[in-house]
Structure formats: C-alpha cells, structure tokens
Write a protein that holds these residues in place. Structure first.
Motif, PDB file in Angstrom:
ATOM      1  N   ALA A 127      59.493 -45.516  -2.456  1.00 30.84           N
ATOM      2  CA  ALA A 127      59.967 -44.148  -2.651  1.00 30.84           C
ATOM      3  C   ALA A 127      59.558 -43.620  -4.024  1.00 30.84           C
ATOM      4  O   ALA A 127      59.160 -42.455  -4.171  1.00 30.84           O
ATOM      5  N   THR A 128      59.626 -44.488  -5.029  1.00 35.39           N
ATOM      6  CA  THR A 128      59.204 -44.107  -6.381  1.00 35.39           C
ATOM      7  C   THR A 128      57.715 -43.783  -6.407  1.00 35.39           C
ATOM      8  O   THR A 128      57.287 -42.799  -7.020  1.00 35.39           O
ATOM      9  N   ALA A 129      56.929 -44.618  -5.730  1.00 37.25           N
ATOM     10  CA  ALA A 129      55.483 -44.401  -5.654  1.00 37.25           C
ATOM     11  C   ALA A 129      55.170 -43.074  -4.965  1.00 37.25           C
ATOM     12  O   ALA A 129      54.302 -42.312  -5.411  1.00 37.25           O
ATOM     13  N   LEU A 130      55.894 -42.778  -3.887  1.00 35.03           N
ATOM     14  CA  LEU A 130      55.683 -41.520  -3.176  1.00 35.03           C
ATOM     15  C   LEU A 130      56.047 -40.323  -4.051  1.00 35.03           C
ATOM     16  O   LEU A 130      55.357 -39.297  -4.027  1.00 35.03           O
ATOM     17  N   ALA A 131      57.117 -40.450  -4.819  1.00 30.07           N
ATOM     18  CA  ALA A 131      57.535 -39.362  -5.704  1.00 30.07           C
ATOM     19  C   ALA A 131      56.471 -39.088  -6.772  1.00 30.07           C
ATOM     20  O   ALA A 131      56.142 -37.932  -7.061  1.00 30.07           O
ATOM     21  N   LEU A 132      55.920 -40.150  -7.347  1.00 22.78           N
ATOM     22  CA  LEU A 132      54.868 -39.991  -8.355  1.00 22.78           C
ATOM     23  C   LEU A 132      53.626 -39.346  -7.753  1.00 22.78           C
ATOM     24  O   LEU A 132      52.994 -38.479  -8.366  1.00 22.78           O
ATOM     25  N   ALA A 133      53.272 -39.771  -6.537  1.00 20.92           N
ATOM     26  CA  ALA A 133      52.100 -39.199  -5.867  1.00 20.92           C
ATOM     27  C   ALA A 133      52.314 -37.714  -5.583  1.00 20.92           C
ATOM     28  O   ALA A 133      51.389 -36.903  -5.722  1.00 20.92           O
ATOM     29  N   THR A 134      53.529 -37.355  -5.199  1.00 22.16           N
ATOM     30  CA  THR A 134      53.847 -35.952  -4.935  1.00 22.16           C
ATOM     31  C   THR A 134      53.707 -35.111  -6.199  1.00 22.16           C
ATOM     32  O   THR A 134      53.154 -34.003  -6.180  1.00 22.16           O
ATOM     33  N   VAL A 135      54.198 -35.650  -7.304  1.00 22.94           N
ATOM     34  CA  VAL A 135      54.067 -34.952  -8.595  1.00 22.94           C
ATOM     35  C   VAL A 135      52.587 -34.790  -8.956  1.00 22.94           C
ATOM     36  O   VAL A 135      52.155 -33.724  -9.423  1.00 22.94           O
ATOM     37  N   ALA A 136      51.795 -35.848  -8.713  1.00 25.34           N
ATOM     38  CA  ALA A 136      50.367 -35.807  -9.049  1.00 25.34           C
ATOM     39  C   ALA A 136      49.636 -34.734  -8.248  1.00 25.34           C
ATOM     40  O   ALA A 136      48.870 -33.936  -8.798  1.00 25.34           O
ATOM     41  N   VAL A 137      49.868 -34.718  -6.945  1.00 27.79           N
ATOM     42  CA  VAL A 137      49.184 -33.754  -6.083  1.00 27.79           C
ATOM     43  C   VAL A 137      49.651 -32.330  -6.382  1.00 27.79           C
ATOM     44  O   VAL A 137      48.845 -31.391  -6.405  1.00 27.79           O
ATOM     45  N   THR A 138      50.932 -32.164  -6.655  1.00 30.08           N
ATOM     46  CA  THR A 138      51.460 -30.844  -7.004  1.00 30.08           C
ATOM     47  C   THR A 138      50.844 -30.351  -8.309  1.00 30.08           C
ATOM     48  O   THR A 138      50.456 -29.175  -8.431  1.00 30.08           O
ATOM     49  N   LEU A 282      49.473 -45.139 -11.252  1.00 32.29           N
ATOM     50  CA  LEU A 282      50.790 -45.725 -11.511  1.00 32.29           C
ATOM     51  C   LEU A 282      51.547 -45.888 -10.195  1.00 32.29           C
ATOM     52  O   LEU A 282      52.193 -46.924  -9.969  1.00 32.29           O
ATOM     53  N   ALA A 283      51.470 -44.883  -9.330  1.00 33.78           N
ATOM     54  CA  ALA A 283      52.128 -44.964  -8.021  1.00 33.78           C
ATOM     55  C   ALA A 283      51.584 -46.135  -7.216  1.00 33.78           C
ATOM     56  O   ALA A 283      52.344 -46.885  -6.585  1.00 33.78           O
ATOM     57  N   LEU A 284      50.268 -46.315  -7.246  1.00 30.20           N
ATOM     58  CA  LEU A 284      49.655 -47.423  -6.506  1.00 30.20           C
ATOM     59  C   LEU A 284      50.049 -48.780  -7.094  1.00 30.20           C
ATOM     60  O   LEU A 284      50.210 -49.758  -6.363  1.00 30.20           O
ATOM     61  N   ALA A 285      50.190 -48.840  -8.415  1.00 32.91           N
ATOM     62  CA  ALA A 285      50.610 -50.098  -9.039  1.00 32.91           C
ATOM     63  C   ALA A 285      52.018 -50.473  -8.586  1.00 32.91           C
ATOM     64  O   ALA A 285      52.291 -51.637  -8.256  1.00 32.91           O
ATOM     65  N   ILE A 286      52.906 -49.483  -8.550  1.00 31.73           N
ATOM     66  CA  ILE A 286      54.280 -49.728  -8.092  1.00 31.73           C
ATOM     67  C   ILE A 286      54.287 -50.118  -6.616  1.00 31.73           C
ATOM     68  O   ILE A 286      54.963 -51.066  -6.203  1.00 31.73           O
ATOM     69  N   TYR A 287      53.519 -49.377  -5.817  1.00 30.47           N
ATOM     70  CA  TYR A 287      53.430 -49.665  -4.377  1.00 30.47           C
ATOM     71  C   TYR A 287      52.876 -51.073  -4.137  1.00 30.47           C
ATOM     72  O   TYR A 287      53.395 -51.826  -3.308  1.00 30.47           O
TER      73      TYR A 287
END
Length: 304
Positions: A127-138, A282-287
């Motif tokens: 969930a943390t990784a998804l949140a970071l990815a969402t912030v990145a794409v936004t 960072l999201a991928l590292a957490i994932y």
C-alpha cells in the motif's frame, strides 16, 4: 554451474535483450510501426513453431484454440499486440523514457489487479509503494501538463496481459505461440497490403520496406529473435528461481531502457522526471522488499 546460477544468468540475459531493444528498434524507425509489428509477429511465430516442433509440443497449441480458453488467448493476443506496438511507437516518437516508466509501474499495477480480480491481500508495504507511485505519476502529470499516457498504455496492457495469462493453464512458450498464431492472418493481410497496394508507404519508398533493402530485411527478420529468445530465457529462469528473484532482476529491463533513452537516444529528462522517477524507484524498493519477505515466509511454511 548449478541451476540457480544458470537461472540468474538466463534472466539477466533476457533483461539485457529487452532493455537494449530500443537501440534495435531505433535502427528501424523509418519502418511504419504496423509493418514492423507484423514482421515481429510472423518471425516470432516461425521461431516458436520450430522450437515446439523440436520439443514435440505443437499439439498443445491446438488445445488452446478450443472453448473458453480460445477466447482468453485471443484477448491476450490483442492486448500483447497493443503493448508491442506501443513500445515500437515509443521509440519512433522519442518517448522511451515514458515507456520505461510504464514497465516500472507494471508490478505495482499488478498489485491493484491482483486485489480486484483475485482478491489478493494488499499489505502495508505494498500500500505504501502504491501511494508513492500515485504521488509520482500525479507529480509528472501536473508538471508536464499531460498524463503519461504511453506509460499507462504499456504498463496497463502488460498488467492486463498478466491477469489473462494467470487464468490460462499453459506454458509461456505454448501460449505465446498460440497468441501470435491468432495474430498471424492479420499480419499477413497487412503485409500483403503494404507490398501490393502501397498501404502505409513512407517517404522515398513505395509500399513495404521488407525486400527493398538487405540490411532492413535482415533486421526485420531479427525481430523474431528479439521476441523469442528473451521469452525462452525468461521461461527457463522462472522454473529455476524464486519469484522474488525473478521480479527483482526484471527491473534491469526498464532501467536499461531509461539509461539508453537518455544516454544514447538523446531524450530529455525534465525536473518533473527527476522528481517522479526516484519516487517510483523508492516504491519499487519497498514493494520488492515486501515481496521478498513474503516469498521467504512461504518457502519456510512449505519446509515446515
């Protein structure tokens, strides 16, 4: 050399081919995308057909062309053809950086699809990784003033392809062979049109590129190898390595695409890319850490 080392070497080689493929497609940027896609389909079919014949597994292709499975395989063929065509287009219009982003976010999209279609649990780490990815794409969307549509196209179609493949009980080589077999008639029709009706002619040429230049023709034939060889290597590695290992090494593919796009193809990286990509990494590292932990826990449970 043990099976694990062989598997790691195989997956690295596969990712090297996939990651450096923009350089190959750049050599054929003057070839219309649909013509190149058709050649990729037909020459890979020829290679897969020979491989399955040598293994005595051609009969398994017919089994996938019956009933509900035939529909799923046809759907997979459509989705992967869009993915292949989208990547070819990304090279021709100078958007390999955006393409690499699509393959970076692909595993995160699979987390969402896994939850939607298979009821898989989304852990805190994912969930943390998804949140970071969402912030990145936004951030990238607001900064550039346009959504990274090509990234969504490539990541989304590949994730959709993964969902479909999960429901088809067949080996990767057999299923892909069946997919390109379904696409082959369309490819033949289009190539006949380019050769004899001048469809999608390009500047300085009348009709198809294949057969008008020896170097171009050889490169088009090689598109079958670019498709088939890494997939065979990937299949070999997947049978010998933990899924977490395969997943981690696969990030080499978009990393190389990104590197070649900037250092060789001369694509521009904006300040918004420099903000978004580290967030994705960072999201991928957490994932990856979460996936590795879950994989180790699963193996311990089996041993116990």
């Amino acid at each position: 050399m043990g099976d694990t080392i062989k598997g790691v070497c195989a997956i690295i080689c596969a990712c090297l081919v996939w990651g450096s493929s923009p350089l190959y497609y750049k050599l054929l940027e003057h070839v219309p995308p649909l013509e190149l896609l058709c050649h990729r389909t037909l020459w890979s079919l020829a290679i897969f057909g020979v491989l399955l014949s040598l293994q005595g597994r051609l009969g398994q292709v017919g089994a996938l062309l019956r009933g509900r499975t035939a529909f799923l395989v046809a759907l997979a063929a459509l989705v992967i053809s869009i993915n292949w065509g989208g990547f070819i287009l990304s090279v021709q219009i100078g958007m390999v950086v955006e393409a690499s982003l699509g393959y970076f976010i692909f595993p995160l999209l699979m987390v969402v699809f896994g939850r939607l279609f298979f009821g898989e649990l989304i852990t805190t780490g994912k969930a943390t990784a998804l949140a970071l990815a969402t912030v990145a794409v936004t951030t990238l969307t607001l900064g550039l003033g346009v959504a990274p549509w090509l990234s969504f196209l490539l990541g989304g179609t590949f994730a959709t392809y993964g969902v479909i493949k999960k429901t088809v009980i067949a080996g990767p080589i057999v299923s892909v062979t069946t997919e390109v077999l379904i696409l082959a008639p369309l490819a033949v029709i289009w190539l006949l049109g380019t050769h004899f009706a001048g469809w999608e002619g390009i500047v300085g040429r009348n009709g198809a590129v294949f057969g008008t230049d020896l170097w171009d023709s050889m490169l088009l034939v090689a598109s079958g190898l670019i498709t088939a060889v890494p997939l065979v290597l990937f299949s070999y590695a997947s049978r010998r390595l933990a899924l977490s290992t395969v997943g981690l090494v696969q990030y080499l593919n978009p990393s190389l695409q990104f590197t070649f796009a900037v250092s060789v193809l001369g694509e521009t990286v904006t300040v918004w890319h420099m903000i978004a990509f580290p967030l994705i990494w960072l999201a991928l590292a957490i994932y990856s850490a979460e996936a590795f932990r879950q994989d180790r826990a699963s193996r311990r449970a089996v041993i116990a």
